[in-house]
Design a protein around this motif. Sequence first.
Motif, PDB file in Angstrom:
ATOM      1  N   ARG A  93      45.119  36.196 100.372  1.00 24.50           N
ATOM      2  CA  ARG A  93      45.969  37.102 101.159  1.00 24.50           C
ATOM      3  C   ARG A  93      47.218  37.487 100.372  1.00 24.50           C
ATOM      4  O   ARG A  93      47.677  38.626 100.433  1.00 24.50           O
ATOM      5  CB  ARG A  93      46.340  36.446 102.494  1.00 24.50           C
ATOM      6  N   HIS A  94      47.736  36.528  99.640  1.00 23.79           N
ATOM      7  CA  HIS A  94      48.910  36.792  98.816  1.00 23.79           C
ATOM      8  C   HIS A  94      48.583  37.836  97.739  1.00 23.79           C
ATOM      9  O   HIS A  94      49.371  38.760  97.492  1.00 23.79           O
ATOM     10  CB  HIS A  94      49.381  35.476  98.174  1.00 23.79           C
ATOM     11  N   VAL A  96      46.206  40.117  97.870  1.00 23.92           N
ATOM     12  CA  VAL A  96      46.003  41.420  98.525  1.00 23.92           C
ATOM     13  C   VAL A  96      47.355  42.071  98.817  1.00 23.92           C
ATOM     14  O   VAL A  96      47.564  43.269  98.565  1.00 23.92           O
ATOM     15  CB  VAL A  96      45.168  41.248  99.815  1.00 23.92           C
ATOM     16  N   THR A  97      48.291  41.277  99.310  1.00 20.87           N
ATOM     17  CA  THR A  97      49.641  41.785  99.594  1.00 20.87           C
ATOM     18  C   THR A  97      50.297  42.318  98.323  1.00 20.87           C
ATOM     19  O   THR A  97      51.048  43.298  98.362  1.00 20.87           O
ATOM     20  CB  THR A  97      50.510  40.652 100.200  1.00 20.87           C
ATOM     21  N   ALA A  98      49.980  41.683  97.193  1.00 21.77           N
ATOM     22  CA  ALA A  98      50.562  42.097  95.911  1.00 21.77           C
ATOM     23  C   ALA A  98      49.819  43.297  95.313  1.00 21.77           C
ATOM     24  O   ALA A  98      50.142  43.726  94.208  1.00 21.77           O
ATOM     25  CB  ALA A  98      50.546  40.920  94.936  1.00 21.77           C
ATOM     26  N   GLY A  99      48.808  43.817  96.031  1.00 18.60           N
ATOM     27  CA  GLY A  99      48.160  45.051  95.588  1.00 18.60           C
ATOM     28  C   GLY A  99      46.812  44.878  94.916  1.00 18.60           C
ATOM     29  O   GLY A  99      46.245  45.845  94.398  1.00 18.60           O
ATOM     30  N   TRP A 100      46.260  43.658  94.911  1.00 18.72           N
ATOM     31  CA  TRP A 100      44.965  43.419  94.282  1.00 18.72           C
ATOM     32  C   TRP A 100      43.825  43.629  95.282  1.00 18.72           C
ATOM     33  O   TRP A 100      44.009  43.487  96.487  1.00 18.72           O
ATOM     34  CB  TRP A 100      44.907  41.991  93.722  1.00 18.72           C
ATOM     35  N   THR A 101      42.659  43.964  94.736  1.00 18.43           N
ATOM     36  CA  THR A 101      41.476  44.197  95.561  1.00 18.43           C
ATOM     37  C   THR A 101      40.408  43.161  95.215  1.00 18.43           C
ATOM     38  O   THR A 101      39.739  43.276  94.187  1.00 18.43           O
ATOM     39  CB  THR A 101      40.912  45.612  95.318  1.00 18.43           C
ATOM     40  N   GLU A 125      38.137  38.375 104.346  1.00 17.82           N
ATOM     41  CA  GLU A 125      39.273  38.158 103.430  1.00 17.82           C
ATOM     42  C   GLU A 125      39.148  38.981 102.150  1.00 17.82           C
ATOM     43  O   GLU A 125      40.093  39.061 101.375  1.00 17.82           O
ATOM     44  CB  GLU A 125      39.388  36.673 103.052  1.00 17.82           C
ATOM     45  N   ARG A 217      52.734  40.568  86.445  1.00 23.29           N
ATOM     46  CA  ARG A 217      53.925  41.059  87.146  1.00 23.29           C
ATOM     47  C   ARG A 217      54.797  41.830  86.149  1.00 23.29           C
ATOM     48  O   ARG A 217      55.124  41.321  85.087  1.00 23.29           O
ATOM     49  CB  ARG A 217      54.700  39.863  87.729  1.00 23.29           C
TER      50      ARG A 217
END
Length: 218
Positions: A93-94, A96-101, A125, A217
């Motif tokens: 989930r973290h 996904v929130t950071a923009g990963w698929t 998920e 990052r």
Amino acid sequence: MPLLLVDLDNTLVDRDAAFRAASVEFLTTHGLPTVDVDWIMRVDASGYRPRAVVAQALRERYASLDAGSVQAFIDRGAADFVTLPEATRFALRHAVTAGWTPVVVTNGSVTQQEAKLRISGLASEVAGWVISEGVGVKKPSRAIFDAAAASVGARLEDGGWVIGDAPQADIAGAVGVGLPSVWLHLGRTWPSELPFQPTHVADHLPAALDHILTVTRS
Ligand SMILES: [Mg+2]
């Protein structure tokens, strides 16, 4: 949206622990000695031995058992006992929130692997999944990674990482498509005879995702 192409068995879920639990249930249900679980685990070889070979070994050892019971156990495999560790759910989930698929890329049968995705809760998920039986091609072939990217409307050229525990399937696949990779060592050392290496080695999936998010990052 960069891709996370993630293996299922022994990467997202502890497949061997689940198969051990399924084996104990199989033995108990049929009144067979539960100490045989270690023998079954050796025959199974973390799922790498062909299922027909495992089925044959079971039929020979438990000759009094009907073939249907053995086949039902083989067909279902670890599916009913897989769980998604909370730390893995959180890490996904973290990411996904950071923009990963995240997309699952797994070798196996559609019935069994989809049961694992559903029962573990992974299906909700991740952005998608490809199963080798469903697309007719296995890791490390490039085609299965292309299919994984296409399943979420992406292309491998758009970038991503591969994560998995199998040198010959996951890491060879990553090298073949030109993507960086994280190998989950699971207590093993990297086979030095292989002419390629993972980009990074991690203890478990959350550590792998943590590494990827840190080094990418900007
Ligand atoms: Mg695996």
